[in-house]
Design a protein around this motif. Sequence first.
Motif, short mmCIF file in Angstrom:
data_model
loop_
_atom_site.label_atom_id
_atom_site.label_comp_id
_atom_site.label_asym_id
_atom_site.label_seq_id
_atom_site.Cartn_x
_atom_site.Cartn_y
_atom_site.Cartn_z
N GLU A 138 0.82 -1.21 0.00
CA GLU A 138 0.00 0.00 0.00
C GLU A 138 0.85 1.27 0.00
N ALA A 139 2.07 1.16 0.54
CA ALA A 139 3.00 2.30 0.53
C ALA A 139 3.75 2.41 -0.79
N GLY A 140 3.49 1.46 -1.71
CA GLY A 140 4.12 1.52 -3.03
C GLY A 140 5.54 1.03 -3.08
N ARG A 141 5.96 0.26 -2.05
CA ARG A 141 7.35 -0.18 -2.00
C ARG A 141 7.57 -1.53 -2.68
N HIS A 142 6.52 -2.23 -3.04
CA HIS A 142 6.64 -3.44 -3.86
C HIS A 142 5.29 -3.74 -4.47
N GLY A 143 5.22 -4.82 -5.22
CA GLY A 143 4.02 -5.15 -5.98
C GLY A 143 2.83 -5.46 -5.10
N PRO A 144 1.73 -5.90 -5.68
CA PRO A 144 0.50 -6.13 -4.94
C PRO A 144 0.69 -7.20 -3.86
N ALA A 145 -0.10 -7.09 -2.79
CA ALA A 145 -0.01 -8.05 -1.69
C ALA A 145 -1.40 -8.50 -1.28
N ASP A 146 -2.17 -8.99 -2.27
CA ASP A 146 -3.48 -9.53 -1.93
C ASP A 146 -3.41 -11.04 -1.72
N ARG A 147 -2.22 -11.61 -1.93
CA ARG A 147 -2.04 -13.05 -1.77
C ARG A 147 -0.61 -13.32 -1.34
N VAL A 148 -0.41 -14.46 -0.70
CA VAL A 148 0.91 -14.86 -0.22
C VAL A 148 1.15 -16.31 -0.62
N LEU A 149 2.31 -16.58 -1.18
CA LEU A 149 2.71 -17.95 -1.52
C LEU A 149 3.25 -18.63 -0.27
N VAL A 150 2.87 -19.88 -0.05
CA VAL A 150 3.36 -20.64 1.10
C VAL A 150 3.80 -22.02 0.61
N ALA A 151 5.01 -22.43 1.04
CA ALA A 151 5.54 -23.75 0.68
C ALA A 151 6.32 -24.31 1.87
N HIS A 152 6.61 -25.60 1.81
CA HIS A 152 7.37 -26.21 2.90
C HIS A 152 8.29 -27.29 2.36
N ASP A 153 9.33 -27.60 3.15
CA ASP A 153 10.21 -28.69 2.75
C ASP A 153 9.74 -29.99 3.39
N MET A 154 10.64 -31.00 3.44
CA MET A 154 10.24 -32.35 3.81
C MET A 154 10.30 -32.64 5.31
N ARG A 155 10.57 -31.62 6.13
CA ARG A 155 10.64 -31.85 7.58
C ARG A 155 9.27 -32.30 8.11
N PRO A 156 9.26 -33.17 9.12
CA PRO A 156 7.98 -33.71 9.61
C PRO A 156 6.98 -32.63 10.02
N SER A 157 7.46 -31.51 10.57
CA SER A 157 6.55 -30.45 11.00
C SER A 157 6.12 -29.54 9.86
N GLY A 158 6.66 -29.74 8.65
CA GLY A 158 6.41 -28.84 7.54
C GLY A 158 4.96 -28.66 7.17
N PRO A 159 4.20 -29.73 6.91
CA PRO A 159 2.80 -29.55 6.52
C PRO A 159 1.97 -28.80 7.55
N ALA A 160 2.11 -29.16 8.84
CA ALA A 160 1.34 -28.49 9.88
C ALA A 160 1.76 -27.02 10.00
N PHE A 161 3.05 -26.75 9.87
CA PHE A 161 3.52 -25.37 9.97
C PHE A 161 3.06 -24.54 8.78
N ALA A 162 3.04 -25.14 7.59
CA ALA A 162 2.54 -24.41 6.42
C ALA A 162 1.07 -24.07 6.59
N GLU A 163 0.30 -25.01 7.12
CA GLU A 163 -1.12 -24.74 7.37
C GLU A 163 -1.29 -23.64 8.42
N ALA A 164 -0.44 -23.68 9.46
CA ALA A 164 -0.52 -22.66 10.50
C ALA A 164 -0.17 -21.28 9.95
N PHE A 165 0.87 -21.22 9.14
CA PHE A 165 1.26 -19.94 8.53
C PHE A 165 0.12 -19.41 7.66
N ALA A 166 -0.49 -20.32 6.89
CA ALA A 166 -1.61 -19.93 6.03
C ALA A 166 -2.78 -19.38 6.85
#
Length: 467
Positions: A47-75
């Motif tokens: 909104e301050a014009g310092r980077h592109g639009p921010a109506d969405r956020v990409l979320v990904a995780h690696d193969m660590r056992p906590s990865g899927p649950a942490f990605a869901e929590a971040f989302a």
Amino acid sequence: MATISAEALDSIFKAYDVRGTVPDQLDADVVERVGAAFARFARDEAEAGRHGPADRVLVAHDMRPSGPAFAEAFARGVISQGLDVIHMGLASTDLLFWAAGHFDAPGAMLTASHNPAQYNGIKLCLAGARPVGIETGLARIKQDTLTGLPERDRKGSITSVDALPAFAEHVHSFVDVAGLKPLKIVADAANGMGGLIAPAVFSGLPFELEVLYGELDGTFPNHPADPIQPENLRDLQARVVETGADVGLAFDGDADRVFLVDDQGQPLSGSLTTAIVAAAILEKHPGSTILYNLICSKAVPEIIRERGGKPVRTRVGHSFIKQVMAETGAAFGGEHSGHYYFRDNYRADSGIIAALVVLEVLSHAGEPLSSLRVPYERYADSGEINTRVRDAAAVIDRVAEHFAGAAQDRLDGLTVDLGDWWFNLRPSNTEPLLRLNLEARDRPSCDRHVEEVRALIAAADDATKGA
């Protein structure tokens, strides 16, 4: 949500990312709070014009056992602030950062890179893969994580996307695919994300690929996913020699770094790979500016100049490299640690792109990598030597005083250049350690000067006892 202390956040918020042990330092509750804080920060920056639009956020995780649950929590944290989530599932960090450029959206990668199995963490970027570090937003995110943010009336949505096929095509764009020759490659994924990324990227190319430890397993049952440590290359070295492979590739846990092994089973340093890739980039982009961090061999700027490029020396670390790339328009940047940055990859680093560039060089060379490397190796280096000290700044000052008559700079730690040899002494960001990197004309000189500087460090550390 449960309360969290400032001290607890101090232990996990680092210079470039969030990282800690699971679940005592980092759990789903903390990750959700970070997700909300990052969403608010990204929206405000947009909104301050310092980077592109921010109506969405990409979320990904690696193969660590906590990865899927942490990605869901971040989302959950993101959508609580009214932003949508594009969930990429399993990914490498360089895939996530490329997607942040490709989709022009902020991104979060749930990973602890090369750290042991009990760790997880979060790497963040803004739209266009712009880095987020402690001086570029992470401090504010930390504060908002501490205080917590109220949910907005409108919640965002979550959709999924498989970006790997498009990423593979993007990686291919850095080489002339038609000019690639049949090569035998062994890739050690160390049970990390290289086991997903390398087969996808090399599919359809004229390579015979064997993957060691390709099963995604964040407990790392075979060896740590840290290829900068020589002991973690031994299985790859042995397999390359045993099978007569042309090259070996060793990826770290989140597969954004790569180290190479030649056909004789001998590792290539990050400096050597930087020099080879820099020369290849300059063939395609003559006269370009090329960055190298101050730990890299003196051979790197020499080769850049010989090939008509403009070498620029930088501090260690991706946020500094990316900033200087943006300021100079540099085509490529390399670090001794196996990070390789490409202007045409949104200035982000990618191990798999660097690997493919070297494979293209090898396709045209008419000689094995063990011969091709020789002109690029001009000096002997110590590798990184860590010493535990009481007061890193005081030790550095005392070592600087000892070499007062030599050329010095403090761009990043202390660099002393004595002509036939030089060294850099840097404090660790996270531990009471000093990191020594030294280079000299030949191995006996290198070993002798290493002992000299280590003795000075020990004496300076002893002198701090009564200080």
